[in-house]
Enzyme design. Structure first.
Site, PDB file in Angstrom:
ATOM      1  N   LYS A  43       0.823  -1.194   0.000  1.00  0.00           N
ATOM      2  CA  LYS A  43       0.000   0.000   0.000  1.00  0.00           C
ATOM      3  C   LYS A  43       0.868   1.258   0.000  1.00  0.00           C
ATOM      4  CE  LYS A  43      -3.433  -2.057   3.104  1.00  0.00           C
ATOM      5  NZ  LYS A  43      -4.029  -1.912   4.461  1.00  0.00           N
ATOM      6  N   ASP A 100       7.678   3.219  -2.050  1.00  0.00           N
ATOM      7  CA  ASP A 100       7.734   4.233  -0.994  1.00  0.00           C
ATOM      8  C   ASP A 100       9.137   4.423  -0.432  1.00  0.00           C
ATOM      9  OD1 ASP A 100       7.763   1.722   0.248  1.00  0.00           O
ATOM     10  OD2 ASP A 100       6.086   2.138   1.594  1.00  0.00           O
ATOM     11  N   ASP A 103      15.063   0.322   2.103  1.00  0.00           N
ATOM     12  CA  ASP A 103      15.812   0.088   3.337  1.00  0.00           C
ATOM     13  C   ASP A 103      16.967  -0.847   2.986  1.00  0.00           C
ATOM     14  OD1 ASP A 103      16.684  -0.403   5.896  1.00  0.00           O
ATOM     15  OD2 ASP A 103      14.727  -0.778   6.749  1.00  0.00           O
ATOM     16  N   LEU A 106      16.007  -5.399  -0.306  1.00  0.00           N
ATOM     17  CA  LEU A 106      15.549  -6.763  -0.606  1.00  0.00           C
ATOM     18  C   LEU A 106      14.224  -6.790  -1.371  1.00  0.00           C
ATOM     19  CD1 LEU A 106      16.396  -8.725   2.674  1.00  0.00           C
ATOM     20  CD2 LEU A 106      17.223  -9.244   0.353  1.00  0.00           C
ATOM     21  N   THR A 107      13.303  -5.929  -0.960  1.00  0.00           N
ATOM     22  CA  THR A 107      11.985  -5.919  -1.590  1.00  0.00           C
ATOM     23  C   THR A 107      12.098  -5.571  -3.076  1.00  0.00           C
ATOM     24  OG1 THR A 107      11.065  -5.161   0.507  1.00  0.00           O
ATOM     25  CG2 THR A 107       9.636  -4.996  -1.415  1.00  0.00           C
ATOM     26  N   LYS A 131      16.888   5.179   3.026  1.00  0.00           N
ATOM     27  CA  LYS A 131      17.476   5.386   4.349  1.00  0.00           C
ATOM     28  C   LYS A 131      18.984   5.570   4.266  1.00  0.00           C
ATOM     29  CE  LYS A 131      13.781   3.573   7.076  1.00  0.00           C
ATOM     30  NZ  LYS A 131      13.340   2.646   8.125  1.00  0.00           N
ATOM     31  N   ASP A 159       3.672   3.588   6.815  1.00  0.00           N
ATOM     32  CA  ASP A 159       2.825   3.283   7.968  1.00  0.00           C
ATOM     33  C   ASP A 159       3.581   2.579   9.079  1.00  0.00           C
ATOM     34  OD1 ASP A 159       3.111   0.877   6.275  1.00  0.00           O
ATOM     35  OD2 ASP A 159       1.911  -0.035   7.852  1.00  0.00           O
TER      36      ASP A 159
HETATM   37  P1  XMP Z   1      13.689  -3.295   2.188  1.00  0.00           P
HETATM   38  O1  XMP Z   1      14.530  -3.596   3.395  1.00  0.00           O
HETATM   39  O2  XMP Z   1      13.192  -4.524   1.535  1.00  0.00           O
HETATM   40  O3  XMP Z   1      12.451  -2.580   2.811  1.00  0.00           O
HETATM   41  O4  XMP Z   1      14.365  -2.336   1.250  1.00  0.00           O
HETATM   42  C1  XMP Z   1      11.551  -1.902   2.044  1.00  0.00           C
HETATM   43  C2  XMP Z   1      10.157  -2.118   2.562  1.00  0.00           C
HETATM   44  O5  XMP Z   1      10.117  -2.056   3.978  1.00  0.00           O
HETATM   45  C3  XMP Z   1       9.153  -1.177   4.443  1.00  0.00           C
HETATM   46  N1  XMP Z   1       9.847  -0.152   5.243  1.00  0.00           N
HETATM   47  C4  XMP Z   1       9.247   0.838   5.893  1.00  0.00           C
HETATM   48  N2  XMP Z   1       7.957   1.175   5.958  1.00  0.00           N
HETATM   49  N3  XMP Z   1       8.511   2.985   7.391  1.00  0.00           N
HETATM   50  C5  XMP Z   1       7.603   2.247   6.728  1.00  0.00           C
HETATM   51  O6  XMP Z   1       6.418   2.565   6.800  1.00  0.00           O
HETATM   52  C6  XMP Z   1       9.840   2.713   7.360  1.00  0.00           C
HETATM   53  O7  XMP Z   1      10.620   3.411   7.989  1.00  0.00           O
HETATM   54  C7  XMP Z   1      10.213   1.567   6.566  1.00  0.00           C
HETATM   55  N4  XMP Z   1      11.406   1.007   6.316  1.00  0.00           N
HETATM   56  C8  XMP Z   1      11.146  -0.051   5.500  1.00  0.00           C
HETATM   57  C9  XMP Z   1       8.472  -0.630   3.219  1.00  0.00           C
HETATM   58  O8  XMP Z   1       7.215  -1.252   3.125  1.00  0.00           O
HETATM   59  C10 XMP Z   1       9.291  -1.026   2.035  1.00  0.00           C
HETATM   60  O9  XMP Z   1       8.522  -1.526   0.982  1.00  0.00           O
HETATM   61 MG    MG Z   2       4.535  -0.862   4.884  1.00  0.00          MG
END
Ligand code: XMP
Ligand code: MG
Length: 179
Positions: A43, A100, A103, A106-107, A131, A159
């Site tokens: 979302k 969005d 981090d 991985l996603t 980040k 969120d």
């Molecule tokens: P990765 O580690 O796979 O993480 O790059 C990306 C996904 O993790 C969620 N994410 C967050 N969502 N606040 C959030 O609301 C945050 O600070 C945060 N850090 C990671 C996000 O869904 C993203 O797709």
């Molecule tokens: Mg989320």
């Protein structure tokens, strides 16, 4: 400011201005293509996607995909699942993923692999925030909104356990909310 917010990292005006700049960049980079397939990741990316696509003047279709990485927790499980797939085929399409936040990467890496197997014409990524200190080599971002501190953020689609998603700014969540 909402009581669960420690501080505003990026205010509403700055989000909108940066989004306009990204849209302009995309408009010029894709000026020659007949269609961009916008793949918005639910979302979290819905608000950023909405602000962005309003400013696109190149032909595009918006489609959605839902992935799950974190559940309700603020820690990475490392596991990514497709909850809902695209409606449209992306073969031979110029795909632009809109996400969005980055981090660990991985996603996006997981998603990129899936879409590459569908023989897209091109694949780029547009991310609202990355980040700090996580400028890892898993993923390179073509269009990046902001680099933010490595804290849990909410608002602009982001969120915590589905809360605070619709705040119009990117805010740092008070640690007391999730610790
Ligand atoms: P990765 O580690 O796979 O993480 O790059 C990306 C996904 O993790 C969620 N994410 C967050 N969502 N606040 C959030 O609301 C945050 O600070 C945060 N850090 C990671 C996000 O869904 C993203 O797709
Ligand atoms: Mg989320």
């Amino acid at each position: 400011m909402h009581k669960d917010i420690e501080k505003i990292l990026v205010d509403e005006q700055s989000v909108l201005e940066r989004t306009k700049e990204l849209a302009n960049q995309i408009n010029s980079d894709y000026a020659h293509v007949d269609n961009i397939m916008i793949v918005s990741i639910l979302k979290g990316a819905f608000m950023f996607t909405s602000d962005l696509v309003k400013r696109l003047n190149v032909p595009h279709i918006v489609d959605f995909m839902a992935l799950s990485t974190y559940g309700a927790e603020s820690k990475a499980s490392g596991e990514v699942r497709v909850i809902m797939d695209l409606r449209h085929p992306v073969q031979n399409q110029h795909v632009l993923i809109v996400e969005d936040i980055l981090d660990t990467g991985l996603t996006l890496q997981f998603l990129e692999r899936i879409l590459q197997t569908r023989n897209v014409a091109s694949l780029k990524k547009c991310v609202l925030a990355q980040k700090e200190g996580k400028e890892n080599n898993l993923i390179n971002i073509d269009y990046l909104g902001f680099t933010i501190p490595d804290v849990w953020v909410v608002g602009c689609g982001l969120d915590y356990a589905d809360k605070h998603r619709t705040l119009p700014y990117i805010g740092e969540l008070k640690p007391s909310v999730y610790l």
